[in-house]
Every structure is written in C-alpha cells, then in structure tokens.
Design a protein around this motif. Sequence first.
Motif, PDB file in Angstrom:
ATOM      1  N   LEU A   1      -0.774   7.945  57.833  1.00 22.45           N
ATOM      2  CA  LEU A   1      -2.051   7.988  57.123  1.00 22.45           C
ATOM      3  C   LEU A   1      -2.718   9.344  57.280  1.00 22.45           C
ATOM      4  O   LEU A   1      -3.325   9.860  56.348  1.00 22.45           O
ATOM      5  CB  LEU A   1      -2.974   6.887  57.648  1.00 22.45           C
ATOM      6  CG  LEU A   1      -2.630   5.491  57.161  1.00 22.45           C
ATOM      7  CD1 LEU A   1      -3.377   4.461  57.964  1.00 22.45           C
ATOM      8  CD2 LEU A   1      -2.974   5.345  55.695  1.00 22.45           C
TER       9      LEU A   1
ATOM     10  N   ASP B   1      -4.506  -2.999  44.319  1.00 20.39           N
ATOM     11  CA  ASP B   1      -4.785  -2.121  45.467  1.00 20.39           C
ATOM     12  C   ASP B   1      -4.774  -2.911  46.759  1.00 20.39           C
ATOM     13  O   ASP B   1      -4.188  -2.505  47.759  1.00 20.39           O
ATOM     14  CB  ASP B   1      -6.169  -1.473  45.302  1.00 20.39           C
ATOM     15  CG  ASP B   1      -6.155  -0.404  44.238  1.00 20.39           C
ATOM     16  OD1 ASP B   1      -7.184  -0.224  43.574  1.00 20.39           O
ATOM     17  OD2 ASP B   1      -5.106   0.250  44.095  1.00 20.39           O
ATOM     18  N   VAL B   2      -5.465  -4.050  46.720  1.00 19.95           N
ATOM     19  CA  VAL B   2      -5.553  -4.847  47.943  1.00 19.95           C
ATOM     20  C   VAL B   2      -4.172  -5.334  48.351  1.00 19.95           C
ATOM     21  O   VAL B   2      -3.776  -5.291  49.521  1.00 19.95           O
ATOM     22  CB  VAL B   2      -6.518  -6.034  47.711  1.00 19.95           C
ATOM     23  CG1 VAL B   2      -6.406  -7.041  48.810  1.00 19.95           C
ATOM     24  CG2 VAL B   2      -7.931  -5.527  47.578  1.00 19.95           C
TER      25      VAL B   2
ATOM     26  N   SER C   1      -4.976 -11.478  44.252  1.00 21.34           N
ATOM     27  CA  SER C   1      -5.626 -10.262  44.740  1.00 21.34           C
ATOM     28  C   SER C   1      -5.296  -9.117  43.809  1.00 21.34           C
ATOM     29  O   SER C   1      -4.280  -9.131  43.134  1.00 21.34           O
ATOM     30  CB  SER C   1      -5.114  -9.917  46.136  1.00 21.34           C
ATOM     31  OG  SER C   1      -5.442 -10.917  47.038  1.00 21.34           O
ATOM     32  N   THR C   2      -6.141  -8.112  43.800  1.00 21.28           N
ATOM     33  CA  THR C   2      -5.869  -6.959  42.938  1.00 21.28           C
ATOM     34  C   THR C   2      -4.708  -6.156  43.492  1.00 21.28           C
ATOM     35  O   THR C   2      -4.297  -6.315  44.641  1.00 21.28           O
ATOM     36  CB  THR C   2      -7.093  -6.051  42.834  1.00 21.28           C
ATOM     37  OG1 THR C   2      -7.390  -5.576  44.146  1.00 21.28           O
ATOM     38  CG2 THR C   2      -8.268  -6.797  42.278  1.00 21.28           C
TER      39      THR C   2
ATOM     40  N   ARG D   1       2.410  -1.563  55.349  1.00 20.60           N
ATOM     41  CA  ARG D   1       1.641  -1.169  56.521  1.00 20.60           C
ATOM     42  C   ARG D   1       2.083   0.219  56.951  1.00 20.60           C
ATOM     43  O   ARG D   1       3.237   0.451  57.236  1.00 20.60           O
ATOM     44  CB  ARG D   1       1.908  -2.184  57.622  1.00 20.60           C
ATOM     45  CG  ARG D   1       1.295  -1.847  58.932  1.00 20.60           C
ATOM     46  CD  ARG D   1       1.576  -2.974  59.863  1.00 20.60           C
ATOM     47  NE  ARG D   1       1.282  -2.640  61.236  1.00 20.60           N
ATOM     48  CZ  ARG D   1       1.478  -3.480  62.239  1.00 20.60           C
ATOM     49  NH1 ARG D   1       1.967  -4.668  61.989  1.00 20.60           N
ATOM     50  NH2 ARG D   1       1.181  -3.131  63.457  1.00 20.60           N
ATOM     51  N   LYS D   2       1.123   1.134  57.005  1.00 15.86           N
ATOM     52  CA  LYS D   2       1.462   2.500  57.417  1.00 15.86           C
ATOM     53  C   LYS D   2       0.863   2.740  58.779  1.00 15.86           C
ATOM     54  O   LYS D   2      -0.241   2.289  59.063  1.00 15.86           O
ATOM     55  CB  LYS D   2       0.852   3.506  56.430  1.00 15.86           C
ATOM     56  CG  LYS D   2       1.322   3.308  55.031  1.00 15.86           C
ATOM     57  CD  LYS D   2       0.656   4.274  54.083  1.00 15.86           C
ATOM     58  CE  LYS D   2       1.037   3.917  52.672  1.00 15.86           C
ATOM     59  NZ  LYS D   2       0.091   4.379  51.689  1.00 15.86           N
TER      60      LYS D   2
ATOM     61  N   LYS E   1      -6.823 -17.174  44.876  1.00 14.82           N
ATOM     62  CA  LYS E   1      -6.892 -16.387  43.652  1.00 14.82           C
ATOM     63  C   LYS E   1      -6.033 -15.160  43.831  1.00 14.82           C
ATOM     64  O   LYS E   1      -5.726 -14.750  44.946  1.00 14.82           O
ATOM     65  CB  LYS E   1      -8.344 -16.019  43.350  1.00 14.82           C
ATOM     66  CG  LYS E   1      -8.931 -15.034  44.333  1.00 14.82           C
ATOM     67  CD  LYS E   1     -10.260 -14.571  43.836  1.00 14.82           C
ATOM     68  CE  LYS E   1     -10.904 -13.503  44.645  1.00 14.82           C
ATOM     69  NZ  LYS E   1     -10.206 -12.690  45.546  1.00 14.82           N
TER      70      LYS E   1
ATOM     71  N   SER F   1      -1.546 -12.795  56.591  1.00 16.03           N
ATOM     72  CA  SER F   1      -2.786 -13.180  55.914  1.00 16.03           C
ATOM     73  C   SER F   1      -2.506 -14.293  54.916  1.00 16.03           C
ATOM     74  O   SER F   1      -3.325 -15.188  54.721  1.00 16.03           O
ATOM     75  CB  SER F   1      -3.420 -11.994  55.219  1.00 16.03           C
ATOM     76  OG  SER F   1      -2.468 -11.342  54.419  1.00 16.03           O
TER      77      SER F   1
ATOM     78  N   ALA G   1      -2.135  -2.577  49.861  1.00 12.01           N
ATOM     79  CA  ALA G   1      -2.594  -2.207  51.201  1.00 12.01           C
ATOM     80  C   ALA G   1      -2.106  -3.224  52.217  1.00 12.01           C
ATOM     81  O   ALA G   1      -1.730  -2.877  53.337  1.00 12.01           O
ATOM     82  CB  ALA G   1      -4.121  -2.139  51.236  1.00 12.01           C
ATOM     83  N   VAL G   2      -2.084  -4.477  51.810  1.00 12.06           N
ATOM     84  CA  VAL G   2      -1.686  -5.514  52.757  1.00 12.06           C
ATOM     85  C   VAL G   2      -0.181  -5.505  52.967  1.00 12.06           C
ATOM     86  O   VAL G   2       0.322  -5.714  54.070  1.00 12.06           O
ATOM     87  CB  VAL G   2      -2.177  -6.883  52.230  1.00 12.06           C
ATOM     88  CG1 VAL G   2      -1.520  -8.003  52.958  1.00 12.06           C
ATOM     89  CG2 VAL G   2      -3.674  -6.983  52.355  1.00 12.06           C
TER      90      VAL G   2
END
Lengths: 166, 448
Positions: free
Chosen positions: A98, A84-85, A81-82, A92-93, A79, A66, A88-89
């Motif tokens: 999950l 959490d984001v 990213s937070t 990778r699970k 910009k 990405s 998550a990126v």
Amino acid sequence: MPPRRQPTRQVQTNKNAPDAEVIAMRAKRHLDELERSNYLEESSGQFEADKDEESVKTTKGRVLISDRRLAMLDGGRRKKSTHDVRSAVLYRKNLATLIDESGIADLPASIPTYLTAVVASPQEPSRVLCSVCGYWGSYKCMKCAMAYCDINCRSVHDETRCERRI
Amino acid sequence: MKQPVVVLENGASKIKVGVVNASTSVASQDLQRVFPNAIIKSKGDKRTFYGADFEECKDCSGLNYRLPFEKGYLTDWDAQKAIWDGVLRHEFLGIDPHEASVLVTEPYFNLPNIQDTYDQFMFEEYEFAAYYRSTPAAFLPHGQLFKVRGLPSPECILVVDAGFSFTHVVPLINGVIEWSAVKRIDVGGKLLTNHLKELVSYRQWNMMDETHVMNDVKESCCYVSQDFATDLETCRRNTRVNAIVREYILPDFSLNKRGRVRKPGEMLLDSHQILYMGNERFSIPEVLFHPSYLGLQQAGLAAAVAQSIALLPEELQDMFWANIGLVGGSVKFPGFAQRLMSELRPLAPSDQEVVIYESKDAVLEAYRSAVAFACSVRFRDCVVTREEYLESGPAACRVRFADWKGASDIGKGKGRARVDESDDESSQVTQTRTVKTRTRVVAGVKRR
C-alpha cells in the motif's frame, strides 16, 4: 648476543564474531516478530459449520470472513456491494504494498509523510540489557553477540539459546 | 436537518463507538461501547468472536487474533468489514445509517489509497447520509483535556498519543495539526505485550499464545520507573523477594477465570500457577523511553517531544512546552507523566514552564472529544454529504478533509483546483494571522 626478545604479542580479536550486518538483520527480524498478532500461524482447522460455506464462496472458491459473518447475522439477506468495496475486501494488500502504491515516497521533500515522520536516531549511545535476566548487559557472547551480565547468565545463554536466534 | 451522529473511533486495539442524539445534542452514555477491534477465535469455547461479541467469551486462553490493522494502518478490509457489519447495523446502535451522519477516526499520516477505501465503505457500503473523517488529535481541542478553570483553551497544544501500534507526538496550532512537526516512534502497546510474552516465555512459562492474558498482566503489573538503574539494582539482589516483585496468579479454567495480582499476605493454593514479575514490571514500559533497548534505532519519547518542538516556529515554542497532553492506552502506566516530566525538564530551556496534562481516562479521551465536536455547530459544516460524494466521487472527501497532504492533490484522479471553502474550519490558510495565547498575543505568525 642481543637480549632475547619475546615474539610480539598478538592482539586478541574475536575471529568468530558475527558482523554488523548479521546483527542488524537479526534485530530487524526480531522487531518484525514483535509486530505479529499471533505466534503460531493461522490454524488450518476451522470449527465453523460447513453448511454455511457453500453459500458464501466467491467465484474463485475463497471464503471471506465478512461474508461468513453476514450469513450468520442476516441469514441470507444480503445486498450487492459495489465494485470498489468488493475489490477492497477480496484483495488484501499488506502495508508495504500500500505504501508503494500510494506514491508517498515520490513526493517532494517539503511534504511530510508517513516515511518522513519517524523520529531521528537516538543521540545517546545505546545500552543493552542482559537477554537472560534483564540486568545491564555488560558483556556480549562471542559466538552470537547477545548480551549477558555475568557468568551464570552466560552459562544459561550457552545452554539454551546461543545461536538459535539468528 | 438534525440527524443522529455515530461517533466511531476506529482504533487498532479497540473500537470506541457511540451515538450522539441530535435532539438532545448530548451523547447518550449508555450507548457508548468499547470493544476489541479484532476477530478472535477461541479454542476453548470453539467459537469466533467478532468485536463486541468478545464479552461473551468465557475461556480466554490460547486465543487467536485477527486484527484488521497492520502496523497501525487498516489493511485487512475483509476483517474490518466483518466487524463493522455487526456494529453499524440497525440493531446494535439503534439508528438507520441512511439518516445518520458518521464520524470516523483514522491514523496519522493515513495513506491516500486507504483513505479512499474508508470513504467508499462509509458511503457505498453502509450508505451514511453524511461523513467526516479525521485523526484523533484533531478532536482534542474540543474536549476536556486542556481545560483549566478560569482560563481560555490554549491555542497551541502538543499531544502525545501513545497507542497500540505506535506513538505520535502531534502539535496543534489553533486546532489544526502542524504536520511537518509530527513525530512517530514505532513502539506501541502491541510491541510491549509481545516483548513481555517473549521475556516471560524464556524465563518462566511459555505464554507465546496467550496474548489476552499477557495484556492483562502488562496492564496490572507494569509501571514506569522514575529511576531505572536503582530499580534494576533492587531486583538484582534477590530476584524473587524484593520490594518490586509482584506475583501474578494466572487464570485457570476452574477457579479463577481472570488472573490477578497476589495481595500481600494472601495464601497461595497448590493449584495456583504463579508468574513472578520482577524487573519486567518496569523494563517493559521503559522501551517507550528507550527504544534502543530492543535494537530499534529511534529516539525515546522525551527526545521525540524535543525534536517535534524544535521544528515549530520559534515564537510559539514556549507555548507548546506549557501545553503537553497525554492520550492513548499506553500512557496509563503508573508513573508515566512524572517520568516524562523529569526527562523533559532538562530538554526545555531553564526558564521555560513545562506542564503536562493527563486525562482521567486516556483511552476514551479522544472519543469524548470527538463526541463534543459532533455536538457542536461546526460539525454540520465540515461533513461531506452523500449527494456530494455521489456527484464528485472520492475527490470530495480528499479536498474537504485537510490533512498532511496540504494543498496538493495526491493520488489517483485528475489534478483538480482546490474548492474554495471559505467557511471550512479545517482548511489551511496561507496568511499571516495572530495567535492568541493564554498569556499574550503573538503577531505575525505565517502559516503554511
């Protein structure tokens, strides 16, 4: 003299037949293969220009797809990213992890979940199709228990893929 | 506060996205886009295509797919973000996320941790002003699938959603999914295409890498047989020349970029490579009705429908039999509805009316229904706004979007009393109420 007796005839068993577990494992592995997106593993050769790589490496040196794309799209305007984001990126699970993390296996039985929603086993006994030509598979290979329909298909099976699909 | 609404149906195979213009409250048809939800690397073009770029791909052989979805759930957020960045940006859709609402679809029984990530992405990464997330079947009551001229829309419907990753049977009462009766079969378009690849690779040409080509073959040649045994016999007698066999001319990179089925009487050139589709034509879709052919110990579609209806309240069962709707890409096989009807007919009571509704476009049906929902007045009451999310965190979404979790609060977060939403359409209410149907009123239905 008593009449001569023939020795008791032996029941014909297939002593080399694979047991049910092996067959079940093979079926499961086949189904997992059918879920794959690509037959071959990810190709190691990347054909993107390397000049973008330096700007998009993460702290550990991994390149996220990405980030690479954002570099292509915006040309650098990005910009932050937070947290959490970003996590998550980055991490990778796979689905099994999950599902464990979500804790749905521990829920009380009254709540329907992904695990309970699967349909029940079939009522009627299952039939198989010949693995070579697709007709009804009435007979099974003695060595590897794959189905075939007639002698021609059996010889094709023996030559090509007996015991190779374990 | 009328804002444009981005309707994003995030499927495992294809993304369907469009913008509903608030001022006209009609979806602009030209803004509707359908493209693969994948990152596709092409060796021939030496390029990587993200989602919508795939239209520019010239050489569709030997494509390498990277799908964000695994077994039907979004696990690869890196890939999904790469695809979404291209879609949700200003230039692609022509809207600014800060002033737009978004409607996203999620799979059935989506895991709570994944749901939190959806919420985080929409609010924290793309910064939409308002957001709604639900499953595709929940939108169908707003769409056209069950509309019959002169009759009110049915209160009890049963949706068969045959998608890319799996197939679900979803009953809905008054527009709310009855989760305890939802059934899933782990057979979807992906499994069928891969199975076809294996069969063809064993019997004719090695097509294990050619996902795109084999998908095309599956969609153009395969059909659902009404009598499997007879069709098998027809193909048995003469494998290459019979009423069922179709010859598929494979694409090559000079003459025909896309493969096609050979029409009867069409001349074949030497350069054409032919793929013979005999009993594969109907034995591939047969897996939907008999997963045991692949060794999968799950019942077929007709049995799944019967099991699902058996779990519903007795007084309502006949209404479900009479309102079965088909959506999803895998229902587009010719003969699907007819075969399902002939398998369901013996499973329903003999005096019971069984009606199956098909859609004109099964892939876009859920999307169009979602658009209709986004245009309706109720949409504005259902969304979670950015202010609410920043105040209460992901729990705001967990509570507002009622789904299979019901009344309990599962997942991380402190135990929280349920927020009182008296005007929330999708809340599950425990009270007796009457269910109006097309023909009669059934009183005293207790809902969970």
